[in-house]
Design a protein around this motif. Sequence first.
Motif, PDB file in Angstrom:
ATOM      1  N   THR A 163     -15.844   6.737  -8.872  1.00 62.49           N
ATOM      2  CA  THR A 163     -14.856   5.824  -8.296  1.00 62.49           C
ATOM      3  C   THR A 163     -14.853   4.490  -9.031  1.00 62.49           C
ATOM      4  O   THR A 163     -13.794   3.920  -9.314  1.00 62.49           O
ATOM      5  N   LEU A 164     -16.029   4.004  -9.360  1.00 62.04           N
ATOM      6  CA  LEU A 164     -16.122   2.774 -10.151  1.00 62.04           C
ATOM      7  C   LEU A 164     -15.469   2.945 -11.516  1.00 62.04           C
ATOM      8  O   LEU A 164     -14.828   2.023 -12.029  1.00 62.04           O
ATOM      9  N   ALA A 165     -15.628   4.129 -12.105  1.00 59.87           N
ATOM     10  CA  ALA A 165     -15.003   4.392 -13.398  1.00 59.87           C
ATOM     11  C   ALA A 165     -13.481   4.296 -13.295  1.00 59.87           C
ATOM     12  O   ALA A 165     -12.809   3.780 -14.203  1.00 59.87           O
ATOM     13  N   ALA A 166     -12.917   4.786 -12.191  1.00 58.50           N
ATOM     14  CA  ALA A 166     -11.468   4.699 -12.000  1.00 58.50           C
ATOM     15  C   ALA A 166     -11.012   3.243 -11.891  1.00 58.50           C
ATOM     16  O   ALA A 166     -10.005   2.849 -12.496  1.00 58.50           O
ATOM     17  N   VAL A 167     -11.744   2.435 -11.128  1.00 60.45           N
ATOM     18  CA  VAL A 167     -11.390   1.020 -10.983  1.00 60.45           C
ATOM     19  C   VAL A 167     -11.576   0.280 -12.313  1.00 60.45           C
ATOM     20  O   VAL A 167     -10.812  -0.629 -12.651  1.00 60.45           O
ATOM     21  N   LEU A 222       0.825  -1.206   0.000  1.00 57.16           N
ATOM     22  CA  LEU A 222       0.000   0.000   0.000  1.00 57.16           C
ATOM     23  C   LEU A 222       0.861   1.258   0.000  1.00 57.16           C
ATOM     24  O   LEU A 222       0.589   2.218  -0.739  1.00 57.16           O
ATOM     25  N   ARG A 223       1.897   1.245   0.828  1.00 56.59           N
ATOM     26  CA  ARG A 223       2.756   2.418   0.909  1.00 56.59           C
ATOM     27  C   ARG A 223       3.471   2.674  -0.414  1.00 56.59           C
ATOM     28  O   ARG A 223       3.584   3.815  -0.868  1.00 56.59           O
ATOM     29  N   ALA A 224       3.944   1.605  -1.041  1.00 56.23           N
ATOM     30  CA  ALA A 224       4.647   1.751  -2.310  1.00 56.23           C
ATOM     31  C   ALA A 224       3.709   2.263  -3.404  1.00 56.23           C
ATOM     32  O   ALA A 224       4.075   3.152  -4.193  1.00 56.23           O
ATOM     33  N   GLU A 225       2.484   1.719  -3.447  1.00 54.05           N
ATOM     34  CA  GLU A 225       1.530   2.170  -4.463  1.00 54.05           C
ATOM     35  C   GLU A 225       1.101   3.608  -4.213  1.00 54.05           C
ATOM     36  O   GLU A 225       0.885   4.378  -5.155  1.00 54.05           O
ATOM     37  N   TRP A 226       0.957   3.989  -2.942  1.00 57.82           N
ATOM     38  CA  TRP A 226       0.596   5.372  -2.618  1.00 57.82           C
ATOM     39  C   TRP A 226       1.686   6.339  -3.085  1.00 57.82           C
ATOM     40  O   TRP A 226       1.385   7.369  -3.691  1.00 57.82           O
ATOM     41  N   ILE A 227       2.942   5.999  -2.818  1.00 54.20           N
ATOM     42  CA  ILE A 227       4.038   6.865  -3.251  1.00 54.20           C
ATOM     43  C   ILE A 227       4.084   6.938  -4.771  1.00 54.20           C
ATOM     44  O   ILE A 227       4.259   8.012  -5.355  1.00 54.20           O
ATOM     45  N   ALA A 278      -3.725  -3.740  -3.714  1.00 52.62           N
ATOM     46  CA  ALA A 278      -3.084  -2.517  -3.238  1.00 52.62           C
ATOM     47  C   ALA A 278      -3.307  -1.364  -4.216  1.00 52.62           C
ATOM     48  O   ALA A 278      -3.602  -0.229  -3.815  1.00 52.62           O
ATOM     49  N   LYS A 279      -3.198  -1.636  -5.499  1.00 53.28           N
ATOM     50  CA  LYS A 279      -3.443  -0.595  -6.498  1.00 53.28           C
ATOM     51  C   LYS A 279      -4.896  -0.130  -6.456  1.00 53.28           C
ATOM     52  O   LYS A 279      -5.180   1.072  -6.542  1.00 53.28           O
ATOM     53  N   ALA A 280      -5.821  -1.075  -6.313  1.00 51.99           N
ATOM     54  CA  ALA A 280      -7.240  -0.712  -6.279  1.00 51.99           C
ATOM     55  C   ALA A 280      -7.569   0.118  -5.039  1.00 51.99           C
ATOM     56  O   ALA A 280      -8.335   1.083  -5.114  1.00 51.99           O
ATOM     57  N   VAL A 281      -6.986  -0.236  -3.896  1.00 50.12           N
ATOM     58  CA  VAL A 281      -7.256   0.505  -2.657  1.00 50.12           C
ATOM     59  C   VAL A 281      -6.707   1.923  -2.744  1.00 50.12           C
ATOM     60  O   VAL A 281      -7.394   2.902  -2.393  1.00 50.12           O
ATOM     61  N   VAL A 282      -5.474   2.073  -3.195  1.00 48.44           N
ATOM     62  CA  VAL A 282      -4.867   3.409  -3.292  1.00 48.44           C
ATOM     63  C   VAL A 282      -5.603   4.253  -4.332  1.00 48.44           C
ATOM     64  O   VAL A 282      -5.850   5.453  -4.127  1.00 48.44           O
ATOM     65  N   LEU A 283      -5.959   3.640  -5.442  1.00 52.84           N
ATOM     66  CA  LEU A 283      -6.699   4.366  -6.471  1.00 52.84           C
ATOM     67  C   LEU A 283      -8.039   4.843  -5.929  1.00 52.84           C
ATOM     68  O   LEU A 283      -8.461   5.988  -6.172  1.00 52.84           O
TER      69      LEU A 283
END
Length: 285
Positions: free
Chosen positions: A189-193, A34-39, A134-139
Motif C-alpha cells: 500500500t505504501l508503494a502505491a502511495v 472521494l466519489r469522483a476519484e473512486w469513479i 481524495a486520490k490517496a484515500v481512494v488509492l
Amino acid sequence: MKRPAKRPAKPRRGSLRTVPPAGAAGRATFVHSLRAEWIRLRTMRATLYVVVATLVAGAGLATLNGSSAGDEYAAMSAADRLMFDPLATSLKGVILAQLTLALLGGLAITSEYGSRTIVSTLTAVPRRGRVVVAKAVVLTAIALPTGMLTTLGGFLAGQSALESSGAPYVALGDPGAWRAVLGGGLFLTLAAVLGLAAGIMIRSTTATVTTLFATTLIVPALAPSFPGTLANWTTKFWPPSAGGQIVTGYRDPDLLNPWPGFTVMAGCVVVLLTAAFLTFRRRDA
C-alpha cells in the motif's frame, strides 16, 4: 378612470423557499471528491489489469520459488541451510507487486495530465490539498485489500509448494507469519502511495514509469555493486529495500529488522507525498 392597481398575491403557506446563495449549490465537498476519484480510478482500464497482475504475480512467483526450493535446499551447505528463509521465499512476489501497485498510484494522476482532465478536476475542486487527499484515500482503498490478498495468496501458495518439494516451510500460526503477511500488505500500500507522489511531481506517465522502475527494482538490484559505504548504505536504508524486510524471517545483522525497515519506507512516503502536495499547490495545471 384609472383602474386600481392589483395588490400582489399573497404567497400560500408552505410555498416560500429559501434561495441558496450563489455558488453554494455547486460547491464540491470532500465526499464529492472521494466519489469522483473512486469513479475515475475504478473505471480506468489499467486498474483492473494492475490488480489482476499483482495477484497473479504474488501467487505465481511464490509457487515457482517454492517448487524449485526443494532441489536448492538439498544442495545447500549446513551454513546456508541456517539462512534459508521460507517466508521470504514464498513472498518474493512482493518485489514485483510493489512495482505494479506503484504504477497504479502514478497513473491515478498522470492519466489526468495526459488527457488534460486535470483542468476540469481543479476547476470543480479548487482546493488542491483536497484533491491529493481524495486520490490517496481512494488509492489506499484499492491497494490495501489487493496487497493483503497478494501476500496471503503468495504465502499459502508458496508454503504449499515448499512442503511438496521437501524444503522447510512454515504455517500461519508460526512466529512471524502474520507479521509478514499483514506487514507485506501494508508495504504494498505504501508503494502505491509512493507512486502517487511520484506521479504528482513528474506528471508524465512515461517518466513516472521509468522512475518507479529504477527506484523499486534497478537500484536494489545494483546496490551490492556500488562502491564501499554507498553499497552498504543503499542495501540497508534504501526505502524499498528496507521496507521489504517486513516479509523476511531470517535476521541478517547487516540489514534493518522488519519493523524499523518498514518505518523507513513509511517515513519516505510521508516526505515525498508532502513534497508532492507542495509542488502540486504551487504549479499550474
